[in-house]
Scaffold this motif. Structure first.
Motif, mmCIF file in Angstrom:
data_model
loop_
_atom_site.group_PDB
_atom_site.id
_atom_site.type_symbol
_atom_site.label_atom_id
_atom_site.label_comp_id
_atom_site.label_asym_id
_atom_site.label_seq_id
_atom_site.Cartn_x
_atom_site.Cartn_y
_atom_site.Cartn_z
ATOM 1 N N ASP A 116 61.027 38.688 46.859
ATOM 2 C CA ASP A 116 61.460 37.308 47.021
ATOM 3 C C ASP A 116 61.616 36.651 45.651
ATOM 4 O O ASP A 116 61.427 37.288 44.612
ATOM 5 N N GLU A 119 59.822 34.402 44.179
ATOM 6 C CA GLU A 119 58.571 34.308 43.422
ATOM 7 C C GLU A 119 58.270 35.622 42.703
ATOM 8 O O GLU A 119 57.856 35.627 41.534
ATOM 9 N N GLU A 168 60.709 35.922 39.786
ATOM 10 C CA GLU A 168 60.375 35.000 38.693
ATOM 11 C C GLU A 168 59.169 35.483 37.908
ATOM 12 O O GLU A 168 59.122 35.360 36.679
ATOM 13 N N SER A 169 58.177 36.058 38.588
ATOM 14 C CA SER A 169 56.959 36.520 37.920
ATOM 15 C C SER A 169 57.156 37.861 37.221
ATOM 16 O O SER A 169 56.302 38.270 36.426
ATOM 17 N N ARG A 223 66.909 27.950 44.953
ATOM 18 C CA ARG A 223 65.603 28.605 45.088
ATOM 19 C C ARG A 223 65.215 28.765 46.556
ATOM 20 O O ARG A 223 64.700 29.807 46.965
ATOM 21 N N LEU A 245 67.151 32.660 42.243
ATOM 22 C CA LEU A 245 66.410 32.088 41.126
ATOM 23 C C LEU A 245 67.396 31.418 40.177
ATOM 24 O O LEU A 245 68.241 32.081 39.586
#
Length: 257
Positions: free
Chosen positions: A203, A205, A208-209, A247, A252
């Motif tokens: 996903d 998140e 992004e991480s 988002r 992203l």
């Protein structure tokens, strides 16, 4: 490209391209038009990244929706505007919560030799060799190239031409698994679910991480001399107002405006 041969309303921005992005761009267009009374953005059904490039070059498209930046020489003087990145995912019918995959499962998946999951077998859905998602799949997992080629040559293999056809097929089946992008699953409110890969839910998140790194860009492309309306829409797609929508729909946002 016949989808683009329709009467144009004056000052309407014609935004066309890849099925990966049309759902997201339609949502952006709806929000933009609410915030900018009088603005008009028309997004037809998928014509693919190739169709978008041809449409820009011929003047039939004002804003191309691409799954990659423009290549040198494709559209003379054309400009690529990255707006976001969306995870590339395997996805199944939303009712198949039992399906999870790892890298070592993928050769067997494409060979239709993967052992059944608790709720039954799964079979893979194929896309053409020119599909942007499958091109990225083989870049990420080069060892899959021969097994994917063999699967395409197998008589009776299920192959769909567009992202929307692929999602339709998986929604209608309890046994199909397809590879594509997360954004259209969410933006089009599909009854589909991304499949965990190597224990990670792919996903925004995770992207992004840095826990998940398989993605595809969503790019708006403009001709050398875009209209003021096309420029305004492309600028809006990079704005803070657009970022939360992107988002929320599995994309992203690109850094900066």
């Amino acid at each position: 490209m016949c989808l683009l041969a329709q009467p144009a309303v004056a000052d309407t921005v014609r935004a066309a391209g890849t099925g990966i992005g049309i759902g997201v761009v339609r949502l952006l267009a709806e929000q933009y038009q609410r915030e900018q009374p009088g603005a008009r953005v028309w997004v037809p059904e998928s014509v693919g990244t190739t169709g978008a490039v041809k449409g820009l070059a011929s003047g039939k498209v004002d804003v191309g929706i691409l799954a990659r930046p423009l290549k040198p020489g494709e559209v003379e003087g054309g400009v690529s505007v990255p707006i976001c990145r969306t995870p590339l995912v395997f996805f199944a019918n939303a009712g198949r919560k039992d399906v999870a995959l790892g890298r070592r499962d993928l050769p067997a998946l494409f060979a239709n030799a993967l052992p059944s999951f608790p709720n039954g077998e799964v079979r893979t859905l194929l896309r053409p060799a020119t599909d942007a998602g499958f091109i990225r799949l083989l870049e990420i997992y080069p060892e899959l190239a021969p097994v994917v080629a063999a699967a395409r040559d197998t008589r009776g293999a299920i192959l769909t031409l567009t992202d929307q056809d692929s999602m339709d097929a998986v929604e209608a089946s309890r046994s199909l698994v397809a590879f594509g992008a997360l954004a259209p699953l969410l933006a089009e409110k599909r009854k589909l679910a991304a499949v965990p890969l190597d224990g990670i839910m792919p996903d925004v998140e995770a992207l992004e991480s840095g826990r998940y790194s398989h993605d595809v860009p969503l790019v708006l492309a403009l001709p050398a001399k875009p209209s003021a309306e096309a420029l305004a829409f492309a600028d809006y797609a990079r704005s803070p107002a657009a970022a939360s929508l992107l988002r929320a729909n599995g994309c992203l946002p690109a850094a900066g405006r």
